[in-house]
Design a protein around this motif. Structure first.
Motif: not given
Ligand SMILES: Nc1nc2c(c(=O)[nH]1)N[C@H]1C(S)=C(S)[C@@H](COP(=O)(O)OP(=O)(O)OC[C@H]3O[C@@H](n4cnc5c(=O)[nH]c(N)nc54)[C@H](O)[C@@H]3O)O[C@H]1N2
Ligand SMILES: Nc1nc2c(c(=O)[nH]1)N[C@H]1C(S)=C(S)[C@@H](COP(=O)(O)OP(=O)(O)OC[C@H]3O[C@@H](n4cnc5c(=O)[nH]c(N)nc54)[C@H](O)[C@@H]3O)O[C@H]1N2
Ligand code: SF4
Ligand SMILES: [Mo]
Length: 675
Positions: A466-472
């Protein structure tokens, strides 16, 4: 068209499997997986609603940078450039150990591996830890001493076939419901149940023996059980001789703990302790299920070793249908520990102080690594207050609501020069940050979680981040900005982890597709390990470590005459950042409350559902009273899921000197009617 994505529950350590149903890029529902070997088609109420927080309007979508005390949205590039610049400045000015990383037991194994690599290889510090510190660090330190490995010895599937289950300081019906269902099946199959808990929890209603001792008196209770077992000649002499060491030293201590002698301190009749001891010792297939009622004490490590002593005295461990079930809490707290998100070990519990292990990681990562253990989460907070820790990078944890003694934690966070939080919601801790980076939920990423029976299971993305990025992605992009390129594709990270970690060397995404794998998995064709310590304990011989009773750091007195303990309810999960955003769960429990015994309530003039004031030496709170007979006179109990009525302003930050776990389960308190 509905797309159906098989994945693993993001809440508790049971590790249930379900499908997320996706229509037009939106998750529309959860369907249990019947073929999942953990949950077999069952889910608890949180699992059934697991998709709701994912698409809640409050989800963080853009990075936030604080300017003059107010958050402003920023682009990813601006935010990441700024964070990288500040991390570098702080590292250059104060050295790498002025920085610390808090990893997340809510994130995948692959993300946790990257987090520990980020701390060690990029920032250059072993200051990395996570919420296992507050949870089962006592299990890791205690069982390591007793057995050589700090994880569950056996598997869920053995539970329904047990003859006797001793449940102590664990509330599976509410905290691990699908394991609670296995216990229910065991009862239906004729198993005897012993519950030892300061509260009459649901399993106690179905128990053959219910021991309602005072919080913080597990050592006298368990030592007295061992005392009686040995005196009655019910111990397993052969097992003790062949498989263990130190029995004589144990006896030197437990010989003084007769059931009669502990009646006063524990509040339990000697006859009941004897009955429980006899039932546990003489049943053929006996196991112990324990959790935070045992670990979250200043004697957490000792409590855990008392569990191991009891099991070994009876020979009820290191075989099928027996053993110890330390019920790990978070969806991936087992995994976060396994991946080395701890200050003293790399993945697979390889010590950072072991030169060969360190050399191996240095060669693989192409950097020099620090050779001494870093700070625990507990010490990070103390060092922040003291001034030597300047910067904290926290991923998926809400310490301002979950660490003990909120006012102290607030002081710690306020003392930092730079605080970064990577979150999916603006938690109370996130509000304190200089920069908030929006991570991705379980439903937006690929990877694995490891549940409480040591089983690696797959996590699969149902929707785009949803934010465009995963935590990784975030970790890898920050690393790049700090001059270190790291691979962040989950499959490649898993392979890298396996290649560096003998305990998990046989793990790969391909092998996990069907039903996951239980570690140890030392080779690519190893079938996994449902029962550990068979034939030989990981440390060789099982070790009896005698432990003595020590009261909690705070005991009731004239000013604070009650013992306050805290814990969980079925409908909410930890800080409730997620479950309070699910309408059906919120409706059940919209507010905090405190359990008080009816006699105490009557004496103090406190009525049902009335607002009362609770106070400890650290803080006070006004909450609703639940007047009940499920709890003894003199004892109070509260959950901690409500951020606007935060229980941890009350709890004590006193900690176990070995594993640094906080004493959430016992402090002195007073309670009064609001006039
Ligand atoms: N619904 C729900 N499920 C959860 C969570 C949640 O927040 N909500 N959190 C997850 C996490 S992170 C964890 S670690 C696990 C925790 O799972 P549990 O440890 O099972 O949960 P708690 O309620 O913290 O504590 C368990 C029991 O310990 C008892 N107890 C308190 N003091 C003592 C004591 O001194 N001695 C003994 N013998 N017992 C005592 C309490 O009365 C309680 O019944 O749950 C996981 N599952
Ligand atoms: N009084 C009292 N306090 C306790 C306890 C107790 O028994 N009594 N138990 C302690 C225990 S056992 C534990 S484990 C701790 C738990 O403490 P925390 O870990 O602080 O609690 P959680 O609510 O699980 O917080 C996790 C945060 O991660 C975020 N999150 C979830 N998924 C993701 C993700 O995929 N990525 C990112 N970036 N963020 C994510 C959530 O929004 C949430 O705010 O609480 C401790 N506190
Ligand atoms: S028991 Fe735990 S893993 Fe299973 S559905 Fe409930 S919260 Fe999820
Ligand atoms: Mo936990």
């Amino acid at each position: 068209m509905i797309k159906r994505v098989l994945t693993t529950c993001p809440y508790c350590g049971v590790g249930c499997g379900f499908y997320l149903d996706v229509r037009d890029g939106k998750i529309v529902g959860v369907i249990p997986s019947h073929s999942n070997s953990v949950s077999k088609g069952y889910l608890c109420v949180k699992g059934w609603h697991a998709h709701e927080p994912v698409q809640h309007p409050d989800r963080l979508k853009k990075p936030l940078i604080k300017q003059n005390g107010k958050f402003k949205e920023a682009s990813w590039d601006t935010a990441l450039d700024y964070v990288a610049k500040r991390l570098k400045e702080i590292k250059d000015k104060y050295g790498p150990d002025a920085l610390a990383v808090c990893a997340s037991a809510r994130c995948t194994n692959e993300e946790n591996f990257l987090m520990m690599k980020f701390a060690r290889a990029v920032l250059g510090t072993n200051n990395i830890d996570h919420c296992a510190r507050t949870c089962h660090s006592a299990t890791v330190s205690g069982l390591n001493q007793s057995f050589g490995s700090g994880a569950s010895t056996n598997s869920y599937d053995e539970l329904p076939l047990m003859d006797c289950i001793l449940i102590i300081g664990s509330n599976p019906t509410e905290a691990h419901p699908i394991v609670g269902w296995r216990v229910r099946t065991a009862i239906d199959n004729g198993a005897k149940i012993i519950v030892c808990d300061p509260r009459r929890i649901l399993p106690a209603e179905n128990a053959d023996i219910f021991i309602q001792h005072y919080p913080g008196t597990d050592i006298p209770l368990v030592n007295a059980m061992i005392n009686y077992i040995v005196k009655e000649n019910l111990h397993d002499k052969e097992f003790i001789k062949d498989r263990t060491e130190g029995f004589d030293k144990l006896w030197e201590v437990v010989k003084d703990y007769s059931p009669e002698s502990v009646e006063g301190v524990s509040g339990v009749k000697a006859s009941l302790i004897k009955e429980a001891a006899k039932l546990y010792a003489t049943s053929l297939r006996s196991c112990i299920m324990y959790s935070l009622g045992i670990t979250e004490h200043i004697v957490g490590t000792d409590n855990v070793m008392a569990m191991a002593n009891l099991a070994m005295v009876c020979g009820h461990v290191a075989k099928e249908f027996s053993g110890l079930y330390p019920m790990r809490g978070q969806n991936n707290v087992q995994g976060a520990c396994d991946m080395g998100a701890l200050p003293n070990v790399y993945s697979g519990y390889q010590p950072v102080t072991d030169e060969a292990a360190r050399k191996k990681f240095e060669t693989a990562w192409g950097v020099k690594l620090p050779s001494f253990a870093g700070l625990t989460l507990t010490d990070m907070m103390l060092k922040a207050i003291e001034g030597s820790l300047k910067c904290f990078y926290i991923i998926g944890e809400d310490q301002l609501r979950t660490d003990p003694d909120t006012h102290m934690i607030e002081r710690a966070l306020d003392s930092l020069e730079f605080l970064v939080i990577q979150e999916i919601f603006l938690s109370e801790t996130a509000k304190k940050a200089d920069v908030v980076l929006p991570g991705a939920s379980f439903a937006e990423k690929e990877g694995t979680f490891t549940c409480a029976e040591r089983r690696f299971q797959r996590v699969r993305p149902a929707i785009e981040p949803i934010s465009g990025k995963t935590d990784a992605d975030i970790i890898a992009e920050l690393s790049r900005r700090l001059g270190y390129d790291m691979e962040s594709g989950p499959k490649k990270v898993c392979d890298e982890m396996a290649s560096l970690t003998p305990l998990f060397a046989g793990v790969s995404f391909e092998r996990l597709e069907e039903n996951g794998l239980q570690w140890p998995v030392p080779t690519k064709d190893h079938p996994g390990t449902p029962v550990v310590h068979l034939g030989k304990f990981i440390r060789g011989l099982g070790k009896f470590v005698p432990v003595k009773h020590k009261p909690p750091a705070e005991v009731p007195d004239k000013d604070y005459p009650f013992i306050l303990s805290t814990g969980r309810i079925l409908f909410h999960y930890n800080t409730g950042t997620m479950t309070r955003r699910v309408a059906n769960l919120f409706r059940e429990y919209p507010r905090n409350f405190i359990q008080i015994n009816s006699d105490d309530a009557q004496r103090l003039g406190i009525k049902k559902r009335e607002k009362v004031r609770v106070e400890t030496r650290r803080g006070k709170l006004e909450v609703l009273a639940e007047v009940t007979n499920k709890i003894k006179p003199g004892v109070l109990w509260m959950p901690f899921h409500f951020s606007n009525e935060p229980t941890n302003v009350l709890t004590n930050s006193a900690f176990d000197p070995v594993c640094k776990i906080g004493e959430y389960k016992a402090c002195a308190a007073k309670i009064e009617k609001i006039k």
